[in-house]
Design an enzyme around this catalytic site. Structure first.
Site, PDB file in Angstrom:
ATOM      1  N   CYS A   2      15.095  58.714 -12.341  1.00 35.87           N
ATOM      2  CA  CYS A   2      15.878  58.989 -13.550  1.00 35.87           C
ATOM      3  C   CYS A   2      15.247  58.290 -14.747  1.00 35.87           C
ATOM      4  O   CYS A   2      14.500  57.339 -14.607  1.00 35.87           O
ATOM      5  CB  CYS A   2      17.294  58.462 -13.373  1.00 35.87           C
ATOM      6  SG  CYS A   2      18.141  59.133 -11.952  1.00 35.87           S
ATOM      7  N   ARG A  27       8.724  61.271 -15.300  1.00 35.01           N
ATOM      8  CA  ARG A  27       9.322  60.501 -14.208  1.00 35.01           C
ATOM      9  C   ARG A  27       9.963  61.407 -13.166  1.00 35.01           C
ATOM     10  O   ARG A  27      10.328  60.966 -12.087  1.00 35.01           O
ATOM     11  CB  ARG A  27      10.371  59.519 -14.763  1.00 35.01           C
ATOM     12  CG  ARG A  27       9.785  58.486 -15.716  1.00 35.01           C
ATOM     13  CD  ARG A  27      10.874  57.697 -16.431  1.00 35.01           C
ATOM     14  NE  ARG A  27      11.717  56.984 -15.522  1.00 35.01           N
ATOM     15  CZ  ARG A  27      11.418  55.778 -15.009  1.00 35.01           C
ATOM     16  NH1 ARG A  27      10.274  55.208 -15.333  1.00 35.01           N
ATOM     17  NH2 ARG A  27      12.229  55.156 -14.186  1.00 35.01           N
ATOM     18  N   TRP A  76      17.194  62.369 -11.555  1.00 34.88           N
ATOM     19  CA  TRP A  76      16.435  62.733 -10.347  1.00 34.88           C
ATOM     20  C   TRP A  76      17.417  62.508  -9.210  1.00 34.88           C
ATOM     21  O   TRP A  76      17.726  61.370  -8.865  1.00 34.88           O
ATOM     22  CB  TRP A  76      15.212  61.838 -10.226  1.00 34.88           C
ATOM     23  CG  TRP A  76      14.232  62.230  -9.185  1.00 34.88           C
ATOM     24  CD1 TRP A  76      13.331  63.261  -9.233  1.00 34.88           C
ATOM     25  CD2 TRP A  76      14.009  61.612  -7.915  1.00 34.88           C
ATOM     26  NE1 TRP A  76      12.569  63.302  -8.096  1.00 34.88           N
ATOM     27  CE2 TRP A  76      12.968  62.297  -7.259  1.00 34.88           C
ATOM     28  CE3 TRP A  76      14.583  60.524  -7.275  1.00 34.88           C
ATOM     29  CZ2 TRP A  76      12.501  61.941  -6.000  1.00 34.88           C
ATOM     30  CZ3 TRP A  76      14.111  60.143  -6.021  1.00 34.88           C
ATOM     31  CH2 TRP A  76      13.090  60.875  -5.395  1.00 34.88           C
ATOM     32  N   ASN A 112      20.204  54.536 -13.986  1.00 36.03           N
ATOM     33  CA  ASN A 112      19.053  54.824 -13.120  1.00 36.03           C
ATOM     34  C   ASN A 112      19.096  53.789 -12.003  1.00 36.03           C
ATOM     35  O   ASN A 112      19.073  52.588 -12.256  1.00 36.03           O
ATOM     36  CB  ASN A 112      17.742  54.704 -13.908  1.00 36.03           C
ATOM     37  CG  ASN A 112      16.535  54.797 -12.974  1.00 36.03           C
ATOM     38  OD1 ASN A 112      16.629  55.365 -11.884  1.00 36.03           O
ATOM     39  ND2 ASN A 112      15.419  54.198 -13.370  1.00 36.03           N
ATOM     40  N   GLY A 113      19.166  54.260 -10.762  1.00 36.81           N
ATOM     41  CA  GLY A 113      19.178  53.324  -9.626  1.00 36.81           C
ATOM     42  C   GLY A 113      20.047  53.873  -8.513  1.00 36.81           C
ATOM     43  O   GLY A 113      20.477  55.023  -8.555  1.00 36.81           O
ATOM     44  N   GLU A 495      -7.068  59.492  -0.172  1.00 37.45           N
ATOM     45  CA  GLU A 495      -6.672  59.773  -1.566  1.00 37.45           C
ATOM     46  C   GLU A 495      -6.944  61.226  -1.917  1.00 37.45           C
ATOM     47  O   GLU A 495      -6.122  61.875  -2.569  1.00 37.45           O
ATOM     48  CB  GLU A 495      -7.393  58.821  -2.523  1.00 37.45           C
ATOM     49  CG  GLU A 495      -7.069  59.040  -3.998  1.00 37.45           C
ATOM     50  CD  GLU A 495      -5.580  58.868  -4.335  1.00 37.45           C
ATOM     51  OE1 GLU A 495      -4.810  58.405  -3.477  1.00 37.45           O
ATOM     52  OE2 GLU A 495      -5.180  59.233  -5.447  1.00 37.45           O
ATOM     53  N   LYS A 499      -3.964  63.809  -3.255  1.00 35.11           N
ATOM     54  CA  LYS A 499      -4.088  64.563  -4.505  1.00 35.11           C
ATOM     55  C   LYS A 499      -3.858  66.051  -4.252  1.00 35.11           C
ATOM     56  O   LYS A 499      -3.147  66.725  -4.986  1.00 35.11           O
ATOM     57  CB  LYS A 499      -5.485  64.324  -5.119  1.00 35.11           C
ATOM     58  CG  LYS A 499      -5.664  62.950  -5.705  1.00 35.11           C
ATOM     59  CD  LYS A 499      -5.003  62.794  -7.039  1.00 35.11           C
ATOM     60  CE  LYS A 499      -3.784  61.941  -7.205  1.00 35.11           C
ATOM     61  NZ  LYS A 499      -3.367  60.866  -6.423  1.00 35.11           N
ATOM     62  N   GLU A 502       0.014  66.645  -3.184  1.00 35.21           N
ATOM     63  CA  GLU A 502       1.132  66.380  -4.109  1.00 35.21           C
ATOM     64  C   GLU A 502       1.140  67.313  -5.309  1.00 35.21           C
ATOM     65  O   GLU A 502       2.193  67.514  -5.908  1.00 35.21           O
ATOM     66  CB  GLU A 502       1.138  64.921  -4.554  1.00 35.21           C
ATOM     67  CG  GLU A 502      -0.020  64.470  -5.385  1.00 35.21           C
ATOM     68  CD  GLU A 502       0.138  63.012  -5.805  1.00 35.21           C
ATOM     69  OE1 GLU A 502       1.270  62.532  -5.961  1.00 35.21           O
ATOM     70  OE2 GLU A 502      -0.886  62.343  -5.966  1.00 35.21           O
ATOM     71  N   HIS A 518      -9.693  63.796  19.111  1.00 33.71           N
ATOM     72  CA  HIS A 518      -8.627  63.260  19.981  1.00 33.71           C
ATOM     73  C   HIS A 518      -7.307  63.998  19.769  1.00 33.71           C
ATOM     74  O   HIS A 518      -6.245  63.408  19.886  1.00 33.71           O
ATOM     75  CB  HIS A 518      -8.472  61.753  19.731  1.00 33.71           C
ATOM     76  CG  HIS A 518      -9.697  60.981  20.091  1.00 33.71           C
ATOM     77  ND1 HIS A 518     -10.093  60.743  21.392  1.00 33.71           N
ATOM     78  CD2 HIS A 518     -10.676  60.464  19.307  1.00 33.71           C
ATOM     79  CE1 HIS A 518     -11.235  60.075  21.409  1.00 33.71           C
ATOM     80  NE2 HIS A 518     -11.614  59.884  20.157  1.00 33.71           N
ATOM     81  N   LYS A 617       7.137  59.671 -11.023  1.00 31.02           N
ATOM     82  CA  LYS A 617       5.985  58.824 -11.342  1.00 31.02           C
ATOM     83  C   LYS A 617       6.176  57.416 -10.784  1.00 31.02           C
ATOM     84  O   LYS A 617       5.233  56.809 -10.315  1.00 31.02           O
ATOM     85  CB  LYS A 617       5.806  58.740 -12.863  1.00 31.02           C
ATOM     86  CG  LYS A 617       4.613  57.905 -13.296  1.00 31.02           C
ATOM     87  CD  LYS A 617       3.320  58.446 -12.757  1.00 31.02           C
ATOM     88  CE  LYS A 617       2.114  57.614 -13.134  1.00 31.02           C
ATOM     89  NZ  LYS A 617       0.869  58.084 -12.477  1.00 31.02           N
TER      90      LYS A 617
HETATM   91  C1  AGP Z   1       0.028  59.004  -6.386  1.00 30.60           C
HETATM   92  O1  AGP Z   1      -0.584  60.111  -7.020  1.00 30.60           O
HETATM   93  C2  AGP Z   1       1.526  59.131  -6.317  1.00 30.60           C
HETATM   94  N1  AGP Z   1       2.075  59.410  -7.582  1.00 30.60           N
HETATM   95  C3  AGP Z   1       2.180  57.983  -5.577  1.00 30.60           C
HETATM   96  O2  AGP Z   1       1.657  57.966  -4.273  1.00 30.60           O
HETATM   97  C4  AGP Z   1       1.991  56.566  -6.172  1.00 30.60           C
HETATM   98  O3  AGP Z   1       0.642  56.143  -6.002  1.00 30.60           O
HETATM   99  C5  AGP Z   1       2.905  55.596  -5.407  1.00 30.60           C
HETATM  100  O4  AGP Z   1       4.235  56.026  -5.587  1.00 30.60           O
HETATM  101  C6  AGP Z   1       2.764  54.133  -5.847  1.00 30.60           C
HETATM  102  O5  AGP Z   1       3.151  54.022  -7.200  1.00 30.60           O
HETATM  103  P1  AGP Z   1       2.814  52.645  -7.966  1.00 30.60           P
HETATM  104  O6  AGP Z   1       1.318  52.512  -7.978  1.00 30.60           O
HETATM  105  O7  AGP Z   1       3.402  52.801  -9.321  1.00 30.60           O
HETATM  106  O8  AGP Z   1       3.451  51.536  -7.170  1.00 30.60           O
END
Ligand code: AGP
Length: 622
Positions: A2, A27, A76, A112-113, A495, A499, A502, A518, A617
């Protein structure tokens, strides 16, 4: 996550609130709403599901909602579906709360929370005559404040403090009280919130980009603090209700840095900002040919004393830890283990007392990483944070902090912050290796030269983007994509796979190349795309033979290697080359084509690259 905003001053509040919420869209959200106060009536509440433009259209971009004090929210969904009834703001009265219109209540708020003990609180409030119109924990929280406000009749700060003592969970909460026109009250625990002030106005937001256009003067409110906000002023209080002085901080970001600069998406802009992000991060730690970590309080004596390092993070930050595991053990000869924060925090931590717990986080607000940091501190371990957002919670609670200098990262899928984190870890590794006598002065200088050459080499990897865009279009309808490698190449595969997943929503897995046979190789069939990361010279032949095993079962092979390894071309269908670099640091080059591959695949599929579905985010919930 949020997003919350607030404004009180002399201007019309609604347009400022909508603008602030638009800067928080990254966000992640699924509904939005604002409440604006016009004179003595508490407020007019307007809500809408879907994108922010739906809300803006309802109020003619704010013109239809007069008043100079208000709060806003992008939701959110956690408790309750993303419906208008559950959208914020929420009210203390028993009105439906779902419709827009004048608020017949004493308190209206946004949050937010997550409130963990919301059920027991709802029962308590029901026993005291309250009724509930939504499925949200936020409505309960606001009614709890109203309950204390009416019961003790002392005032907003007292009611908020009583709420904070009674509630378990996290909150960045902004409220308006009917009896206090022109004022906003707020409180925080674990969820991010900052307070801004300027001449005759005051602002509240979840993150810097929402108020950067209006002020650079901000306060970072601490946990369990409450604040009374009025035009040009902010007054902070502790849990006892005593006023406390808080330092005013100057934000150094420039507003343009949080804009697209002519790029189609924030993500492609931030991919192109990587040379600068890495250069700025390196230059913040290397002065006149020497690494200087004194700003973080990391002395050579401390680096010599460390007997092990436990890297703790989530998502891409954890992938940085996985790369670091290999290079720190190789160069500094320190035992290193990279752990998922969400696992670390529940384990029986049988670690050497002289273990350094190193938390990596772009936002500095990730709930699991913050919880893991707190567990490590409770158990007496030294803690170091590598964070991009200045003043964030993790940065402020760790014993030591090294800031990456990537600037604001808006796209949900991290790129430049990931690369800046890698750079910071390289610097820490080289300094630790030198402090512990594992490398000579000459080798030290050689590694520093290699690091200083990275930004230009990263820029060169971007020159290949048209070939990658062409390849992405070919595979935009793939069902399964495997990324495989060994050592650092495996960590980069992790990584690359994330990418792809997501932002293109294509199922993908990263696998240690030696593990494919395996079990997982059973998934390989005609046309399956297998991407081999092949930068580690002494390991690449083995990975190439694993790729051949996949090809024998119908797979289409893409090889990612450095110039000079031309034999790879004979074994794969499509090859991407990156410039040569020291094998410890070449992951920073190999990741760029994989970022571009994910980006162009998402674009080819017509998806929302910067705000992928279901993602946020900063994951400030557990
Ligand atoms: C990465 O592209 C994602 N958005 C997500 O995995 C992110 O790296 C993860 O949530 C950690 O976030 P932070 O680095 O703000 O702790």
């Amino acid at each position: 996550m949020c997003g919350i905003v607030g404004y009180t001053g002399t201007e019309a509040a609604a347009p400022i609130l909508l603008d602030g919420l638009s800067k928080l869209e990254y966000r992640g959200y699924d509904s939005a709403g604002i409440a604006v106060r016009n004179g003595t009536a508490l407020a007019e509440v307007v809500k809408a599901t879907g994108k922010l433009r739906n809300l803006a259209e309802k109020i003619d971009n704010g013109a239809a909602l007069p008043g100079s004090c208000g709060i806003g929210h992008t939701r959110w969904a956690t408790h309750g579906e993303p419906t208008k009834i559950n959208a914020h703001p929420h009210v203390s009265g028993n009105a439906t709360g779902s419709a827009s219109g004048p608020v017949e209540s004493d308190v209206v708020g946004v949050h937010n929370g997550i409130i963990e003990n919301y059920e027991e609180l709802r029962d308590k409030l029901t026993r005291n005559g309250y009724r509930f119109y939504s499925d949200t924990d936020t409505e309960i929280l606001i009614k709890l404040v109203d309950y204390y406000y009416k019961k003790y009749k002392i005032g907003p700060i007292d009611a908020i403090n009583r709420m904070m003592v009674r509630v378990r969970g996290s909150y960045a909460l902004a409220l308006m009280f009917r009896d206090y026109p022109g004022e906003i009250y707020a409180a925080r625990k674990d969820s991010p919130m900052i307070i801004g002030v300027s001449e005759g106005a005051a602002y509240l937001a979840s993150d810097v980009p929402a108020l950067l256009k209006y002020t650079r003067q901000v306060y970072y409110i601490d946990n369990h603090q409450s604040v009374r906000i009025l035009p040009g002023e902010a007054h902070f209080f502790d849990l006892n209700g005593d006023e406390v002085d808080m330092p005013l901080t100057e934000i150094t970001w420039n507003a343009e840095a949080a804009e697209k600069d002519g790029f189609e998406h924030f993500m492609i802009k931030e991919i192109h900002e990587q040379p600068k992000a890495v250069r700025d991060t390196l230059n913040s730690m290397i002065k006149e040919g020497q690494i200087d970590l004194s700003g973080a309080g990391l002395t050579d004596e401390m680096l010599q004393k460390i007997r092990a390092i436990r890297i703790v993070a989530c998502g891409s930050a954890w992938h940085v830890g996985m790369v670091s595991q290999y290079i720190m053990e190789d160069l500094a000869e320190i035992p290193v283990r990279a752990e998922l924060a969400s696992e670390f925090r529940y384990r029986k931590l049988l670690m050497d007392p002289d273990t350094l717990v190193l938390v990596i986080s772009q936002s500095g607000e990730t709930a699991d990483s913050l919880a893991a940091l707190r567990v490590a501190k409770e158990k007496g371990y030294a803690t170091l944070a590598i964070v991009n957002v200045v003043g964030s919670t993790i940065a402020r609670e760790a014993d030591h902090v090294l800031y990456t200098v990537a600037g604001p990262e808006i796209a949900v899928a991290t790129t430049k912050a990931y690369s800046a984190q890698l750079a910071a870890m390289y610097v820490l590794t080289v300094q630790a290796a030198k402090a512990r006598g594992r490398i000579s002065e000459e080798a030290y200088r050689g590694y520093l030269e290699e690091l200083q050459a990275l930004p230009e080499k990263i820029a060169r990897t971007l020159e290949d983007k048209e070939r990658i865009q062409w390849f992405a279009a070919k595979y935009a309808n793939a069902h399964d994509i495997f990324f495989i490698g060994r050592g650092v190449d495996y960590a980069i595969s992790l990584e690359g796979s994330l990418k792809m997943k997501e932002i293109s929503y294509i199922h993908s897995e990263a696998y240690a190349a030696g593990e494919m046979k395996h079990g997982t190789i059973s998934l390989v069939e005609d046309g399956t795309l297998v991407i081999g990361v092949l930068t580690q010279k002494e390991l690449l032949e083995k990975t190439v033979s694993n790729m051949a095993e996949c090809k024998a079962r119908g797979a289409y092979l893409m090889g990612l290697t450095s110039y000079g390894n031309y034999s790879v071309e004979d074994s794969v269908n499509f090859t991407i080359y990156v410039p040569k670099a020291d094998p410890h640091f070449i992951g920073s080059l190999a990741i760029v084509p994989l970022q571009l591959l994910g980006y162009y695949t998402s674009v080819a599929r017509g998806l929302d690259v910067d705000q992928p579905r279901n993602l946020a985010k900063s994951v400030t919930v557990e």
